[in-house]
Design a protein around this motif. Structure first.
Motif, PDB file in Angstrom:
ATOM      1  N   MET A  75       0.824  -1.202   0.000  1.00 28.12           N
ATOM      2  CA  MET A  75       0.000   0.000   0.000  1.00 28.12           C
ATOM      3  C   MET A  75       0.863   1.258   0.000  1.00 28.12           C
ATOM      4  O   MET A  75       0.477   2.283  -0.576  1.00 28.12           O
ATOM      5  CB  MET A  75      -0.945  -0.004   1.196  1.00 28.12           C
ATOM      6  CG  MET A  75      -2.009  -1.108   1.161  1.00 28.12           C
ATOM      7  SD  MET A  75      -3.001  -1.139  -0.367  1.00 28.12           S
ATOM      8  CE  MET A  75      -3.778   0.488  -0.304  1.00 28.12           C
ATOM      9  N   ALA A  76       2.043   1.173   0.615  1.00 22.42           N
ATOM     10  CA  ALA A  76       2.924   2.340   0.660  1.00 22.42           C
ATOM     11  C   ALA A  76       3.475   2.687  -0.722  1.00 22.42           C
ATOM     12  O   ALA A  76       3.647   3.869  -1.071  1.00 22.42           O
ATOM     13  CB  ALA A  76       4.072   2.092   1.639  1.00 22.42           C
ATOM     14  N   VAL A  77       3.759   1.660  -1.524  1.00 25.84           N
ATOM     15  CA  VAL A  77       4.353   1.900  -2.846  1.00 25.84           C
ATOM     16  C   VAL A  77       3.292   2.039  -3.931  1.00 25.84           C
ATOM     17  O   VAL A  77       3.592   2.483  -5.049  1.00 25.84           O
ATOM     18  CB  VAL A  77       5.347   0.775  -3.208  1.00 25.84           C
ATOM     19  CG1 VAL A  77       4.618  -0.489  -3.687  1.00 25.84           C
ATOM     20  CG2 VAL A  77       6.363   1.243  -4.239  1.00 25.84           C
ATOM     21  N   LEU A  78       2.041   1.702  -3.628  1.00 27.05           N
ATOM     22  CA  LEU A  78       0.982   1.694  -4.636  1.00 27.05           C
ATOM     23  C   LEU A  78       0.800   3.041  -5.343  1.00 27.05           C
ATOM     24  O   LEU A  78       0.612   3.056  -6.574  1.00 27.05           O
ATOM     25  CB  LEU A  78      -0.332   1.238  -4.012  1.00 27.05           C
ATOM     26  CG  LEU A  78      -1.482   0.988  -4.989  1.00 27.05           C
ATOM     27  CD1 LEU A  78      -1.107  -0.075  -6.038  1.00 27.05           C
ATOM     28  CD2 LEU A  78      -2.734   0.547  -4.234  1.00 27.05           C
ATOM     29  N   PRO A  79       0.847   4.196  -4.655  1.00 32.03           N
ATOM     30  CA  PRO A  79       0.733   5.458  -5.395  1.00 32.03           C
ATOM     31  C   PRO A  79       1.796   5.618  -6.476  1.00 32.03           C
ATOM     32  O   PRO A  79       1.505   6.110  -7.568  1.00 32.03           O
ATOM     33  CB  PRO A  79       0.876   6.516  -4.291  1.00 32.03           C
ATOM     34  CG  PRO A  79       0.388   5.828  -3.060  1.00 32.03           C
ATOM     35  CD  PRO A  79       0.864   4.422  -3.192  1.00 32.03           C
ATOM     36  N   SER A  80       3.013   5.156  -6.200  1.00 34.05           N
ATOM     37  CA  SER A  80       4.075   5.228  -7.209  1.00 34.05           C
ATOM     38  C   SER A  80       3.783   4.304  -8.384  1.00 34.05           C
ATOM     39  O   SER A  80       4.043   4.645  -9.541  1.00 34.05           O
ATOM     40  CB  SER A  80       5.426   4.856  -6.583  1.00 34.05           C
ATOM     41  OG  SER A  80       5.805   5.785  -5.598  1.00 34.05           O
ATOM     42  N   VAL A  81       3.228   3.125  -8.086  1.00 34.99           N
ATOM     43  CA  VAL A  81       2.880   2.183  -9.148  1.00 34.99           C
ATOM     44  C   VAL A  81       1.791   2.764 -10.044  1.00 34.99           C
ATOM     45  O   VAL A  81       1.861   2.679 -11.278  1.00 34.99           O
ATOM     46  CB  VAL A  81       2.431   0.834  -8.553  1.00 34.99           C
ATOM     47  CG1 VAL A  81       1.965  -0.111  -9.662  1.00 34.99           C
ATOM     48  CG2 VAL A  81       3.561   0.198  -7.756  1.00 34.99           C
ATOM     49  N   MET A  82       0.790   3.401  -9.436  1.00 37.92           N
ATOM     50  CA  MET A  82      -0.282   3.998 -10.221  1.00 37.92           C
ATOM     51  C   MET A  82       0.237   5.163 -11.057  1.00 37.92           C
ATOM     52  O   MET A  82      -0.182   5.358 -12.207  1.00 37.92           O
ATOM     53  CB  MET A  82      -1.415   4.460  -9.309  1.00 37.92           C
ATOM     54  CG  MET A  82      -2.160   3.318  -8.625  1.00 37.92           C
ATOM     55  SD  MET A  82      -2.893   2.157  -9.824  1.00 37.92           S
ATOM     56  CE  MET A  82      -3.708   1.003  -8.707  1.00 37.92           C
ATOM     57  N   ASP A  83       1.160   5.934 -10.495  1.00 35.44           N
ATOM     58  CA  ASP A  83       1.758   7.021 -11.272  1.00 35.44           C
ATOM     59  C   ASP A  83       2.507   6.463 -12.485  1.00 35.44           C
ATOM     60  O   ASP A  83       2.449   7.031 -13.584  1.00 35.44           O
ATOM     61  CB  ASP A  83       2.716   7.832 -10.393  1.00 35.44           C
ATOM     62  CG  ASP A  83       1.984   8.704  -9.382  1.00 35.44           C
ATOM     63  OD1 ASP A  83       0.756   8.898  -9.539  1.00 35.44           O
ATOM     64  OD2 ASP A  83       2.625   9.186  -8.435  1.00 35.44           O
ATOM     65  N   ILE A  84       3.213   5.358 -12.293  1.00 35.73           N
ATOM     66  CA  ILE A  84       3.934   4.728 -13.404  1.00 35.73           C
ATOM     67  C   ILE A  84       2.962   4.210 -14.446  1.00 35.73           C
ATOM     68  O   ILE A  84       3.189   4.352 -15.653  1.00 35.73           O
ATOM     69  CB  ILE A  84       4.846   3.603 -12.875  1.00 35.73           C
ATOM     70  CG1 ILE A  84       6.078   4.216 -12.190  1.00 35.73           C
ATOM     71  CG2 ILE A  84       5.270   2.659 -14.006  1.00 35.73           C
ATOM     72  CD1 ILE A  84       6.971   3.219 -11.518  1.00 35.73           C
ATOM     73  N   LEU A  85       1.854   3.611 -14.000  1.00 39.77           N
ATOM     74  CA  LEU A  85       0.819   3.143 -14.927  1.00 39.77           C
ATOM     75  C   LEU A  85       0.373   4.287 -15.834  1.00 39.77           C
ATOM     76  O   LEU A  85       0.265   4.127 -17.061  1.00 39.77           O
ATOM     77  CB  LEU A  85      -0.344   2.579 -14.127  1.00 39.77           C
ATOM     78  CG  LEU A  85      -1.517   1.906 -14.859  1.00 39.77           C
ATOM     79  CD1 LEU A  85      -2.260   0.976 -13.902  1.00 39.77           C
ATOM     80  CD2 LEU A  85      -2.508   2.910 -15.439  1.00 39.77           C
ATOM     81  N   LEU A  86       0.121   5.448 -15.244  1.00 44.72           N
ATOM     82  CA  LEU A  86      -0.348   6.600 -16.019  1.00 44.72           C
ATOM     83  C   LEU A  86       0.767   7.189 -16.877  1.00 44.72           C
ATOM     84  O   LEU A  86       0.500   7.715 -17.967  1.00 44.72           O
ATOM     85  CB  LEU A  86      -0.931   7.654 -15.082  1.00 44.72           C
ATOM     86  CG  LEU A  86      -2.231   7.239 -14.388  1.00 44.72           C
ATOM     87  CD1 LEU A  86      -2.614   8.221 -13.292  1.00 44.72           C
ATOM     88  CD2 LEU A  86      -3.366   7.122 -15.402  1.00 44.72           C
ATOM     89  N   ARG A  87       2.012   7.080 -16.416  1.00 44.11           N
ATOM     90  CA  ARG A  87       3.122   7.566 -17.240  1.00 44.11           C
ATOM     91  C   ARG A  87       3.332   6.669 -18.457  1.00 44.11           C
ATOM     92  O   ARG A  87       3.665   7.156 -19.544  1.00 44.11           O
ATOM     93  CB  ARG A  87       4.408   7.672 -16.411  1.00 44.11           C
ATOM     94  CG  ARG A  87       4.407   8.827 -15.425  1.00 44.11           C
ATOM     95  CD  ARG A  87       5.801   9.270 -15.070  1.00 44.11           C
ATOM     96  NE  ARG A  87       6.555   8.257 -14.355  1.00 44.11           N
ATOM     97  CZ  ARG A  87       6.542   8.089 -13.033  1.00 44.11           C
ATOM     98  NH1 ARG A  87       5.779   8.872 -12.284  1.00 44.11           N
ATOM     99  NH2 ARG A  87       7.269   7.159 -12.452  1.00 44.11           N
ATOM    100  N   ILE A  88       3.169   5.370 -18.283  1.00 45.15           N
ATOM    101  CA  ILE A  88       3.246   4.463 -19.430  1.00 45.15           C
ATOM    102  C   ILE A  88       2.209   4.870 -20.478  1.00 45.15           C
ATOM    103  O   ILE A  88       2.488   4.911 -21.682  1.00 45.15           O
ATOM    104  CB  ILE A  88       3.020   3.002 -18.985  1.00 45.15           C
ATOM    105  CG1 ILE A  88       4.208   2.523 -18.137  1.00 45.15           C
ATOM    106  CG2 ILE A  88       2.836   2.086 -20.204  1.00 45.15           C
ATOM    107  CD1 ILE A  88       3.996   1.155 -17.507  1.00 45.15           C
ATOM    108  N   ALA A  89       1.000   5.190 -20.012  1.00 45.88           N
ATOM    109  CA  ALA A  89      -0.070   5.592 -20.926  1.00 45.88           C
ATOM    110  C   ALA A  89       0.219   6.911 -21.616  1.00 45.88           C
ATOM    111  O   ALA A  89      -0.388   7.220 -22.649  1.00 45.88           O
ATOM    112  CB  ALA A  89      -1.390   5.684 -20.161  1.00 45.88           C
ATOM    113  N   SER A  90       1.153   7.688 -21.066  1.00 46.70           N
ATOM    114  CA  SER A  90       1.478   9.004 -21.622  1.00 46.70           C
ATOM    115  C   SER A  90       2.678   8.974 -22.561  1.00 46.70           C
ATOM    116  O   SER A  90       3.051  10.015 -23.117  1.00 46.70           O
ATOM    117  CB  SER A  90       1.751   9.998 -20.483  1.00 46.70           C
ATOM    118  OG  SER A  90       0.602  10.159 -19.664  1.00 46.70           O
ATOM    119  N   VAL A  91       3.299   7.818 -22.742  1.00 47.46           N
ATOM    120  CA  VAL A  91       4.432   7.705 -23.666  1.00 47.46           C
ATOM    121  C   VAL A  91       3.969   8.079 -25.073  1.00 47.46           C
ATOM    122  O   VAL A  91       2.882   7.694 -25.509  1.00 47.46           O
ATOM    123  CB  VAL A  91       5.009   6.274 -23.639  1.00 47.46           C
ATOM    124  CG1 VAL A  91       5.991   6.057 -24.786  1.00 47.46           C
ATOM    125  CG2 VAL A  91       5.690   6.009 -22.309  1.00 47.46           C
TER     126      VAL A  91
END
Length: 315
Positions: A114-130
């Motif tokens: 749960m502590a790292v999940l916000p970073s994972v979600m940010d990465i998910l959205l950054r992948i979508a922004s490539v």
């Protein structure tokens, strides 16, 4: 009996590649048992750890995807492997890359996850922004980096089709030769299909397997996003749905809330989010059903049926 799709290449052959073909001095070559499609070895080069992976040629697209978008991913601060060598050897595809330290998401405690999940979600959205403007099409990436389908819908519906020359091949024979139940497959395929019109015709880069051991974490930070085998062009919510699918039901809602908070920080929202998640989870289910039959893994097959029962209950 479970059938492995890993290539049958022994450590002696791996040593020949390193020593005779790549002219590399190495130590401590040992097989690692992780992964479902790759034969993987750890080794040291100059005192530093590396990983050597072999895959069948028709399963090598993941590395090609990673190399194709590697620089773009790094520019978006998405951590990916540093590949030293890649190519063909003994009829297989191989990659030699620096080892990335970390544990997969599935190995973390609930507090760590749960502590790292916000970073994972940010990465998910950054992948979508490539930036993918230099490519065309939807679905799986081809060798030229373009999508293989004319539409997102066509890509999703292809999960029912046979694939001559590809990994699944003429897989409909599995309905007769394995535990794969055609009525069950068709039932849940129809459920997926009924929701497709609620999904957007959007072209974003999608990782396709953002969960488990494909996201490494070290010291509370994401250190690598691995295994781009299932990368495709389409709706990034597919990545969210896939991640939620493999999590315990008790934490799925909390994860959805973290995703929506990441969207709010960007001043965004997503229409029809839960219907889209549900559609992609049915896709993930039927795809997993045929994979378990292909690999003769009946235990995994039963686990997917359990997941489907939960989906039905939630719906």
């Amino acid at each position: 009996m479970i059938e492995s799709v890993k290539p049958a290449i022994e450590g002696k052959a791996a040593a020949v590649l390193l020593r005779d073909e790549l002219r590399i001095d190495f130590d401590h070559l040992e097989e690692i048992g992780d992964g479902q499609i790759s034969r993987t070895y750890s080794l040291d080069i100059g005192g530093r750890p590396y990983v050597l992976q072999f895959t069948e040629r028709n399963m090598s697209q993941g590395c090609l995807n990673e190399l194709f978008y590697g620089e773009s991913l790094r520019q978006m601060e998405i951590p990916v492997r540093s590949v030293l060598h890649e190519g063909d050897f003994a009829g297989l595809h191989f990659t030699l890359a620096a080892k990335v330290h970390g544990r997969g998401l599935s190995q973390l405690s609930m507090g760590e996850f749960m502590a790292v999940l916000p970073s994972v979600m940010d990465i998910l959205l950054r992948i979508a922004s490539v930036d993918i403007s230099g490519t065309t099409g939807f679905g799986w990436l081809g060798l030229d980096g373009n999508g293989r389908f004319e539409s997102w819908r066509e890509h999703l519906c292809q999960v029912r089709d046979e694939e001559p020359g590809q990994f699944y091949g003429l897989w409909h024979t599995l309905f007769d030769s394995t535990f794969l139940d055609k009525k069950v497959f068709d039932h849940y395929y129809t459920k997926m299909e009924s929701l497709i019109d609620l999904t957007p015709s959007r072209r974003e880069l999608v990782h396709g397997g953002l969960c488990g051991g494909n996201v490494l974490v070290n010291g509370g930070q994401v250190t690598a996003v691995l295994d781009w085998q299932d990368a495709r062009y389409g709706d990034h919510v597919f990545d969210l749905a896939y991640m939620l699918y493999w999590l315990d039901r008790s934490v799925q809602e909390a994860c959805m809330n973290v995703y929506e908070e990441s969207l709010r920080k960007l001043g965004r929202s997503e229409a029809g989010l839960r219907d889209r998640v549900r559609c992609y989870q049915y896709y993930t289910s039927v795809d997993a059903l045929r994979f378990t039959a292909k690999t003769r893994n009946e235990r995994f097959y039963r686990a997917v049926l359990d997941k489907l029962a939960l989906l039905d209950e939630a719906g």
